[in-house]
Scaffold this active site. Structure first.
Site, short mmCIF file in Angstrom:
data_model
loop_
_atom_site.label_atom_id
_atom_site.label_comp_id
_atom_site.label_asym_id
_atom_site.label_seq_id
_atom_site.Cartn_x
_atom_site.Cartn_y
_atom_site.Cartn_z
N ASP A 66 23.59 2.09 -24.55
CA ASP A 66 22.95 0.62 -24.41
C ASP A 66 21.68 0.75 -25.28
O ASP A 66 20.76 -0.19 -24.80
CB ASP A 66 22.62 0.37 -22.87
CG ASP A 66 23.99 0.16 -22.06
OD1 ASP A 66 23.70 0.71 -20.93
OD2 ASP A 66 24.86 0.06 -22.77
N1 LIG Z 1 28.41 5.32 -26.68
C1 LIG Z 1 28.38 4.36 -25.67
N2 LIG Z 1 29.41 3.94 -25.12
C2 LIG Z 1 29.36 2.86 -24.30
C3 LIG Z 1 28.19 2.06 -24.41
C4 LIG Z 1 27.21 2.36 -25.26
O1 LIG Z 1 26.18 1.70 -25.30
N3 LIG Z 1 27.13 3.61 -25.94
N4 LIG Z 1 27.90 1.07 -23.46
C5 LIG Z 1 28.71 0.90 -22.27
C6 LIG Z 1 29.06 -0.10 -21.35
N5 LIG Z 1 28.22 -0.06 -20.09
C7 LIG Z 1 27.27 -0.75 -19.73
O2 LIG Z 1 27.40 -1.87 -20.50
C8 LIG Z 1 28.26 1.25 -19.37
C9 LIG Z 1 29.42 1.57 -19.13
C10 LIG Z 1 29.63 2.65 -18.58
C11 LIG Z 1 28.74 3.54 -17.82
C12 LIG Z 1 29.01 4.83 -17.17
O3 LIG Z 1 28.20 5.37 -16.44
N6 LIG Z 1 30.27 5.23 -16.92
C13 LIG Z 1 30.77 6.42 -16.44
C14 LIG Z 1 32.03 6.15 -15.57
C15 LIG Z 1 31.92 5.04 -14.71
C16 LIG Z 1 33.62 5.14 -14.23
O4 LIG Z 1 34.41 5.98 -14.25
O5 LIG Z 1 33.81 4.09 -13.65
C17 LIG Z 1 30.78 7.44 -17.46
O6 LIG Z 1 31.25 7.15 -18.69
O7 LIG Z 1 30.62 8.78 -17.14
C18 LIG Z 1 27.47 2.90 -18.26
C19 LIG Z 1 27.18 2.01 -18.76
C20 LIG Z 1 30.36 1.17 -22.70
N7 LIG Z 1 30.44 2.42 -23.48
#
Ligand SMILES: Nc1nc2c(c(=O)[nH]1)N[C@@H](CN(C=O)c1ccc(C(=O)N[C@@H](CCC(=O)O)C(=O)O)cc1)CN2
Length: 282
Positions: free
Chosen positions: A227
């Protein structure tokens, strides 16, 4: 209207516009739209010029050849696109339906000039919705303790469908650095807060705890830093003490849909230039 879209940025100096417009004019090019910005802090210049394709006496590749020596002499970072060639937008989503369904409807009505070769999700929830539009749906599970195989499949699909733009329409997985590096300034995310507030997961819960009076949404390019990528579009909506977190989630959806649609449209129309971690949106 069929146009060639020239976007460039370069170290600022006097006479840039004159040199570019003279070259276009010498080849009978009709400039239908021109925007520029001179940043006095960074001494950097940004420009977007649309040329009526039927007016100029060369085709797209001929114009690219004509511009190359000037671009090299002025140290352009530049792109030249044909407005009639739609971008191939791979949509990605998880369980929240509002952003994806809004974009599919805007695309189906012709509001968004792009192709959607496929939708990729880590859940099955939206298969029916997507296949209703005749778009291939690929469920790619991202294993919590072993994510790379899933993202390898995502990368394979993007390449198979020749995607040039990826939209994370509430896709709730963090893309690995390898995937971010493959598509710089081509992966667009909608974050459901007014960044830089409430980065990461569950921003509405964070906002509710903080007692905010405004909630927001941010459309940004995706980088490996969660983000933190260049912001494309933002908006806010008012909330108050009577609103529980469920109300913030409900009220925020409209803002998320609008902000993502505006941001994607700007990208599709080649109106976004990126400099460092900032954007110029013409
Ligand atoms: N490399 C990036 N990937 C993503 C970004 C980014 O800016 N850079 N934005 C996110 C979107 N997002 C908020 O808008 C977000 C999505 C997911 C997570 C998160 O902590 N996900 C966990 C898993 C959650 C689950 O299993 O339901 C994780 O990935 O470990 C935080 C913020 C999209 N991708």
């Amino acid at each position: 209207m069929h146009t060639y879209r020239l976007t460039f940025d370069c170290p600022d100096s006097i006479g840039i516009v004159n040199q570019v417009s003279t070259l276009i004019t010498e080849h009978k090019g009709w400039i239908s739209d021109a925007s520029q910005h001179s940043d006095d802090e960074t001494k950097w210049f940004f420009s977007r010029i649309e040329i009526l394709a039927d007016s100029i006496d060369v085709d797209l590749e001929g114009l690219r050849e004509l511009l190359t020596p000037l671009a090299e002499s002025l140290n352009f970072n530049w792109k030249l696109e044909d407005s009639t060639v739609p971008k191939k937008v791979i949509m990605m989503a998880s369980k929240a339906t509002h952003c994806l369904s809004d974009l599919l409807d805007r695309w189906h009505s012709g509001e968004l000039n792009c192709e959607i070769p496929c939708v990729i999700s880590n859940h099955d929830d939206m298969r029916g919705l997507v296949e209703h539009y005749g778009i291939p749906y690929h469920k790619v599970v991202i294993e919590k303790d072993n994510k790379q195989p899933g993202f390898d499949e995502v990368e394979r699909l993007i390449k198979e469908y020749q995607g040039d733009t990826i939209v994370l329409a509430r896709y709730m997985q963090i893309l690995p650095p390898t995937l971010c590096a493959l598509y710089p300034h081509k992966v667009i995310n909608i974050h459901h807060s007014f960044l830089p507030s409430f980065i990461g997961a569950k921003p509405y819960h964070q906002a509710s705890i903080r007692g905010v009076k405004l909630i927001g949404a941010t459309c940004h390019y995706v980088t490996e830093d969660l983000d933190q990528g260049p912001i494309i579009e933002q908006d806010v909506s008012r909330v108050n003490h009577r609103n529980k977190v469920e109300d913030l989630v409900r009220l925020g959806k409209d803002t998320e849909k609008l902000v993502l649609a505006r941001g994607l449209r700007a990208h599709l129309e080649d109106r976004i230039l990126v400099h460092g971690n900032k954007t110029i949106v013409f």
